[in-house]
Design an enzyme around this catalytic site. Structure first.
Site, mmCIF file in Angstrom:
data_model
loop_
_atom_site.group_PDB
_atom_site.id
_atom_site.type_symbol
_atom_site.label_atom_id
_atom_site.label_comp_id
_atom_site.label_asym_id
_atom_site.label_seq_id
_atom_site.Cartn_x
_atom_site.Cartn_y
_atom_site.Cartn_z
ATOM 1 N N GLY A 20 0.784 -1.234 0.000
ATOM 2 C CA GLY A 20 0.000 0.000 0.000
ATOM 3 C C GLY A 20 0.817 1.286 0.000
ATOM 4 N N SER A 21 2.072 1.228 -0.481
ATOM 5 C CA SER A 21 2.845 2.475 -0.493
ATOM 6 C C SER A 21 2.256 3.471 -1.496
ATOM 7 C CB SER A 21 4.330 2.208 -0.773
ATOM 8 O OG SER A 21 4.511 1.755 -2.088
ATOM 9 N N ASN A 22 1.694 2.975 -2.577
ATOM 10 C CA ASN A 22 1.016 3.892 -3.515
ATOM 11 C C ASN A 22 -0.265 4.447 -2.899
ATOM 12 O OD1 ASN A 22 2.308 4.249 -6.276
ATOM 13 N ND2 ASN A 22 2.523 2.033 -5.968
ATOM 14 N N MET A 95 -3.804 -6.934 -7.201
ATOM 15 C CA MET A 95 -3.285 -8.050 -7.978
ATOM 16 C C MET A 95 -4.367 -9.008 -8.500
ATOM 17 S SD MET A 95 -0.394 -6.818 -7.938
ATOM 18 C CE MET A 95 0.940 -7.820 -8.535
ATOM 19 N N ASN A 112 -4.786 2.595 -13.346
ATOM 20 C CA ASN A 112 -3.871 1.611 -12.753
ATOM 21 C C ASN A 112 -2.450 2.132 -12.838
ATOM 22 O OD1 ASN A 112 -2.942 -0.901 -11.687
ATOM 23 N ND2 ASN A 112 -2.419 -1.579 -13.757
ATOM 24 N N HIS A 114 1.449 0.676 -13.126
ATOM 25 C CA HIS A 114 2.143 -0.568 -13.459
ATOM 26 C C HIS A 114 3.652 -0.304 -13.470
ATOM 27 C CE1 HIS A 114 2.538 -4.579 -15.157
ATOM 28 N NE2 HIS A 114 3.458 -4.079 -15.967
ATOM 29 N N ASP A 150 -3.316 -4.550 -18.685
ATOM 30 C CA ASP A 150 -2.254 -3.539 -18.816
ATOM 31 C C ASP A 150 -2.169 -2.934 -20.219
ATOM 32 O OD1 ASP A 150 -1.574 -4.009 -16.146
ATOM 33 O OD2 ASP A 150 -0.149 -5.582 -16.663
ATOM 34 N N GLU A 179 6.878 5.894 -8.746
ATOM 35 C CA GLU A 179 5.432 5.638 -8.797
ATOM 36 C C GLU A 179 4.684 6.601 -7.876
ATOM 37 O OE1 GLU A 179 4.078 1.557 -8.415
ATOM 38 O OE2 GLU A 179 5.995 0.815 -9.149
HETATM 39 C C1 GAR Z 1 3.685 -1.374 -7.296
HETATM 40 O O1 GAR Z 1 4.992 -1.450 -7.809
HETATM 41 C C2 GAR Z 1 2.680 -1.402 -8.419
HETATM 42 O O2 GAR Z 1 3.092 -0.722 -9.561
HETATM 43 C C3 GAR Z 1 2.606 -2.879 -8.679
HETATM 44 O O3 GAR Z 1 2.616 -3.478 -7.402
HETATM 45 C C4 GAR Z 1 3.347 -2.637 -6.510
HETATM 46 C C5 GAR Z 1 2.475 -2.361 -5.315
HETATM 47 O O4 GAR Z 1 3.183 -1.658 -4.321
HETATM 48 N N1 GAR Z 1 1.431 -3.216 -9.405
HETATM 49 C C6 GAR Z 1 1.364 -4.219 -10.261
HETATM 50 O O5 GAR Z 1 2.289 -4.959 -10.492
HETATM 51 C C7 GAR Z 1 0.007 -4.389 -10.922
HETATM 52 N N2 GAR Z 1 0.108 -5.309 -11.979
HETATM 53 P P1 GAR Z 1 2.408 -0.934 -3.153
HETATM 54 O O6 GAR Z 1 1.404 -1.938 -2.571
HETATM 55 O O7 GAR Z 1 3.479 -0.572 -2.163
HETATM 56 O O8 GAR Z 1 1.714 0.270 -3.727
#
Ligand code: GAR
Length: 193
Positions: A20-22, A95, A112, A114, A150, A179
């Site tokens: 969940g950093s995003n 995911m 999204n 990616h 994607d 990101e």
């Molecule tokens: C991120 O790098 C995001 O781009 C990727 O998962 C990570 C989640 O990090 N997403 C995918 O690969 C989607 N296909 P986060 O939970 O720390 O945000």
């Protein structure tokens, strides 16, 4: 999408599966006066997502859905989104693949992020594949979601140099940092704010 007026924020749901950093970067962004969005609900398919802690910390509603039967989960989610008058969905490390029917219910309103320079490296293990392919650059992409994985229209991308001794972990960390800036920038771009 219609430009935001700056008064009424666009009610947004963030979907997560893991760290969940995003989500955190989007929450921080949403708190800015100039941000076009408010985050009204966090949705996860995984009760153990670390990112769910942010919903507690920032007092944002959270809901967890079991995706074993996807249609059922999606039906419940759509109801919840309607109840909360959600007008934008941000997938942030979510995911699970959403069905065409679900996406059609939010046409043009699902984004999204990616961790690659799409159309390169769709799907999983992007960093490993970029390294294996001896790419000089990788990066991240914010795009609209359509029913092909994607493959929706790109909103913004950020390129990152791959160094000689790069590992998938160092690359992942480097891209993740970008990101966190790119997602808010992409939202600002689509709402002209
Ligand atoms: C991120 O790098 C995001 O781009 C990727 O998962 C990570 C989640 O990090 N997403 C995918 O690969 C989607 N296909 P986060 O939970 O720390 O945000």
């Amino acid at each position: 999408m219609a430009p935001s007026t700056g008064i009424k924020k666009i009610k947004t749901a963030v979907f997560i599966s893991g760290t969940g950093s995003n989500l955190l970067s989007l929450i921080k962004f949403s708190k800015l006066k100039k941000s076009p969005i408010s985050i009204n609900i966090v949705i996860s398919n995984n009760a153990k997502s670390k990112g769910l802690n942010y919903s507690k910390q920032f007092k944002i509603k959270k809901k967890i859905y079991n995706f074993k039967i996807r249609n059922l989960a999606e039906k419940k989610i759509l109801l919840e989104l309607k109840r909360n008058e959600i007008d934008l969905i941000c997938l942030a490390g979510f995911m699970k693949i959403l069905s065409k029917n679900f996406i059609d219910n939010f046409k043009g309103k699902i984004l999204n992020i990616h961790p690659s320079l799409l159309p390169k490296f769709k799907g999983l293990n992007t960093h490993e594949r970029a390294l294996k392919n001896k790419e000089n650059f990788s990066g991240c992409t914010v795009h609209y979601v359509n029913s092909k994985l994607d493959s929706g229209k790109v909103i913004l991308q950020k390129k990152v140099k791959i160094n000689k001794n790069e590992t998938s972990k160092t690359l992942r960390d480097k891209i993740l940092k970008q990101e966190h800036k790119l997602y808010p920038e992409a939202i600002k771009k689509i709402f002209n704010s």
